[in-house]
Design a protein around this motif. Structure first.
Motif, PDB file in Angstrom:
ATOM      1  N   ASP A 141      34.086  40.388  36.150  1.00 34.62           N
ATOM      2  CA  ASP A 141      34.789  40.598  34.883  1.00 34.62           C
ATOM      3  C   ASP A 141      36.221  41.009  35.201  1.00 34.62           C
ATOM      4  O   ASP A 141      36.458  41.887  36.030  1.00 34.62           O
ATOM      5  CB  ASP A 141      34.111  41.695  34.058  1.00 34.62           C
ATOM      6  CG  ASP A 141      32.703  41.291  33.627  1.00 34.62           C
ATOM      7  OD1 ASP A 141      32.535  40.120  33.243  1.00 34.62           O
ATOM      8  OD2 ASP A 141      31.794  42.136  33.706  1.00 34.62           O
ATOM      9  N   ASN A 166      39.029  42.998  34.423  1.00 28.63           N
ATOM     10  CA  ASN A 166      39.508  44.164  33.673  1.00 28.63           C
ATOM     11  C   ASN A 166      40.990  44.387  33.955  1.00 28.63           C
ATOM     12  O   ASN A 166      41.530  43.912  34.945  1.00 28.63           O
ATOM     13  CB  ASN A 166      38.706  45.412  34.074  1.00 28.63           C
ATOM     14  CG  ASN A 166      37.214  45.231  33.849  1.00 28.63           C
ATOM     15  OD1 ASN A 166      36.811  44.615  32.864  1.00 28.63           O
ATOM     16  ND2 ASN A 166      36.407  45.744  34.760  1.00 28.63           N
ATOM     17  N   LYS A 167      41.629  45.117  33.073  1.00 30.62           N
ATOM     18  CA  LYS A 167      43.046  45.481  33.259  1.00 30.62           C
ATOM     19  C   LYS A 167      43.913  44.253  33.521  1.00 30.62           C
ATOM     20  O   LYS A 167      44.674  44.192  34.493  1.00 30.62           O
ATOM     21  CB  LYS A 167      43.184  46.492  34.390  1.00 30.62           C
ATOM     22  CG  LYS A 167      42.398  47.781  34.134  1.00 30.62           C
ATOM     23  CD  LYS A 167      42.531  48.761  35.281  1.00 30.62           C
ATOM     24  CE  LYS A 167      41.732  50.033  34.998  1.00 30.62           C
ATOM     25  NZ  LYS A 167      41.826  50.991  36.112  1.00 30.62           N
ATOM     26  N   LYS A 168      43.792  43.276  32.644  1.00 31.67           N
ATOM     27  CA  LYS A 168      44.553  42.028  32.803  1.00 31.67           C
ATOM     28  C   LYS A 168      46.060  42.291  32.808  1.00 31.67           C
ATOM     29  O   LYS A 168      46.818  41.597  33.475  1.00 31.67           O
ATOM     30  CB  LYS A 168      44.201  41.057  31.671  1.00 31.67           C
ATOM     31  CG  LYS A 168      42.766  40.556  31.681  1.00 31.67           C
ATOM     32  CD  LYS A 168      42.544  39.558  30.564  1.00 31.67           C
ATOM     33  CE  LYS A 168      41.119  39.013  30.564  1.00 31.67           C
ATOM     34  NZ  LYS A 168      40.125  40.034  30.203  1.00 31.67           N
ATOM     35  N   LYS A 170      35.751  43.679  43.504  1.00 32.32           N
ATOM     36  CA  LYS A 170      34.712  43.562  42.487  1.00 32.32           C
ATOM     37  C   LYS A 170      33.336  43.241  43.069  1.00 32.32           C
ATOM     38  O   LYS A 170      32.309  43.692  42.552  1.00 32.32           O
ATOM     39  CB  LYS A 170      35.091  42.469  41.477  1.00 32.32           C
ATOM     40  CG  LYS A 170      36.155  42.892  40.474  1.00 32.32           C
ATOM     41  CD  LYS A 170      35.592  43.928  39.508  1.00 32.32           C
ATOM     42  CE  LYS A 170      36.541  44.242  38.392  1.00 32.32           C
ATOM     43  NZ  LYS A 170      35.968  45.198  37.410  1.00 32.32           N
ATOM     44  N   TYR A 204      41.246  41.279  44.757  1.00 33.19           N
ATOM     45  CA  TYR A 204      40.534  41.614  43.525  1.00 33.19           C
ATOM     46  C   TYR A 204      39.062  41.219  43.611  1.00 33.19           C
ATOM     47  O   TYR A 204      38.175  41.998  43.230  1.00 33.19           O
ATOM     48  CB  TYR A 204      41.188  40.921  42.326  1.00 33.19           C
ATOM     49  CG  TYR A 204      40.606  41.359  41.004  1.00 33.19           C
ATOM     50  CD1 TYR A 204      41.052  42.531  40.384  1.00 33.19           C
ATOM     51  CD2 TYR A 204      39.612  40.614  40.370  1.00 33.19           C
ATOM     52  CE1 TYR A 204      40.507  42.943  39.176  1.00 33.19           C
ATOM     53  CE2 TYR A 204      39.071  41.025  39.168  1.00 33.19           C
ATOM     54  CZ  TYR A 204      39.529  42.185  38.571  1.00 33.19           C
ATOM     55  OH  TYR A 204      38.982  42.591  37.371  1.00 33.19           O
TER      56      TYR A 204
END
Length: 216
Positions: A31, A33-35, A78, A74
Motif C-alpha cells: 500500500d 502511504n504518504k504519497k 514495505k 520503498y
C-alpha cells in the motif's frame, strides 16, 4: 517545465513498479502511504539532477537512478524483499552508460577495474551472509553510476565508503532494534532504504566536491 514533466514521469513509474509487484507477488501487498512525501522526494531529486546536468544525457541517467533507488528502498521497507528485476535493469542501464561514456572519449578503464574489484568484494560479503543477495545486487547496480561521478577521486574508495555509510545509516535509524552485545538486530530490517539514502548523500557530496574544484 522539464522538472515538472519528469517529476510526473517519476511518480507514474514509481506507482507502476508498485502495481507490478502487487500483481506478480500475491504474498506481499504494498500500500502506498504518504504519497505526498514520496512525490516531494521525487520532485527534490529531479530538481537537483536537473540543476546539475540540465538536458544532458547524464540527467536522464541519474534521474533513472534516483527513481530506482526510491522504488527499491520503498518496496524493501514495505515487504523486506528486493526484487531482482529492478537490479538487473539498472545494471544493464549502467553498462549502457559506460559504453556511452567510452563513445564520447571518456577513459572508463579505471572505472571498470574498480567496479569489478568492488563486485567481487560485495559478492564475498554476500557469501558470508553479511548482506542479503538483493542488497548486494543494489550495491553492484549503483556502483557504475557512483564510480562515473567519482572519476576525479578514487572510485573504489567511494564505493566502499558507500557500503560503510549505508550500515551507519541503518544503525542510526534502527538503533532501538540493535542488540549491542550480539551486534545483531532483534528483527529483520529493510536495508535498501539505507543504501538508497547513503547513495544519494554520496552523490550530492561528489557533486559539491566537483563544484568546488571548478571554482579553483
Amino acid at each position: 517545465m522539464r522538472v515538472v514533466i519528469f517529476t510526473l514521469i517519476g511518480i507514474i513509474v514509481f506507482l507502476g513498479a508498485v502495481s507490478f509487484i502487487n500483481k506478480n507477488d500475491k504474498e506481499n501487498r504494498i500500500d502506498v502511504n504518504k504519497k505526498g512525501i514520496i512525490a516531494l522526494i521525487i520532485t527534490l531529486s529531479t530538481t537537483l539532477i536537473y540543476i546539475k546536468y540540465k538536458a544532458n544525457v547524464e540527467f536522464y541517467v541519474y534521474f533513472y537512478l534516483s527513481i530506482y533507488l526510491i522504488i527499491v528502498g520503498y518496496i524493501d521497507y514495505k515487504t523486506k524483499n528486493v526484487y531482482s528485476i529492478f537490479n538487473w535493469l539498472t545494471i544493464m542501464i549502467g553498462i549502457w552508460f559506460l559504453i556511452y561514456q567510452k563513445s564520447i572519449g571518456i577513459d572508463i578503464s579505471f572505472t571498470i577495474v574498480c567496479v569489478i574489484i568492488y563486485i567481487i568484494f560485495a559478492k564475498l560479503i554476500g557469501y558470508f551472509n553479511m548482506f542479503g543477495d538483493g542488497d548486494t545486487d543494489i550495491f553492484i547496480a549503483t556502483s557504475i553510476f557512483v564510480s562515473s561521478i567519482s572519476l576525479n577521486t578514487f572510485p573504489l574508495v567511494i564505493l566502499l565508503l558507500n557500503m560503510i555509510l549505508s550500515n551507519l545509516v541503518l544503525i542510526m535509524f534502527n538503533i532501538k532494534l540493535l542488540d549491542v552485545r550480539k551486534m545483531k538486530f532483534k528483527e529483520q530490517i529493510a536495508f535498501a532504504p539505507s543504501i538508497a539514502l547513503s547513495t544519494f548523500i554520496l552523490i550530492l557530496l561528489l557533486w559539491f566536491q566537483g563544484k568546488l574544484k571548478e571554482k579553483e
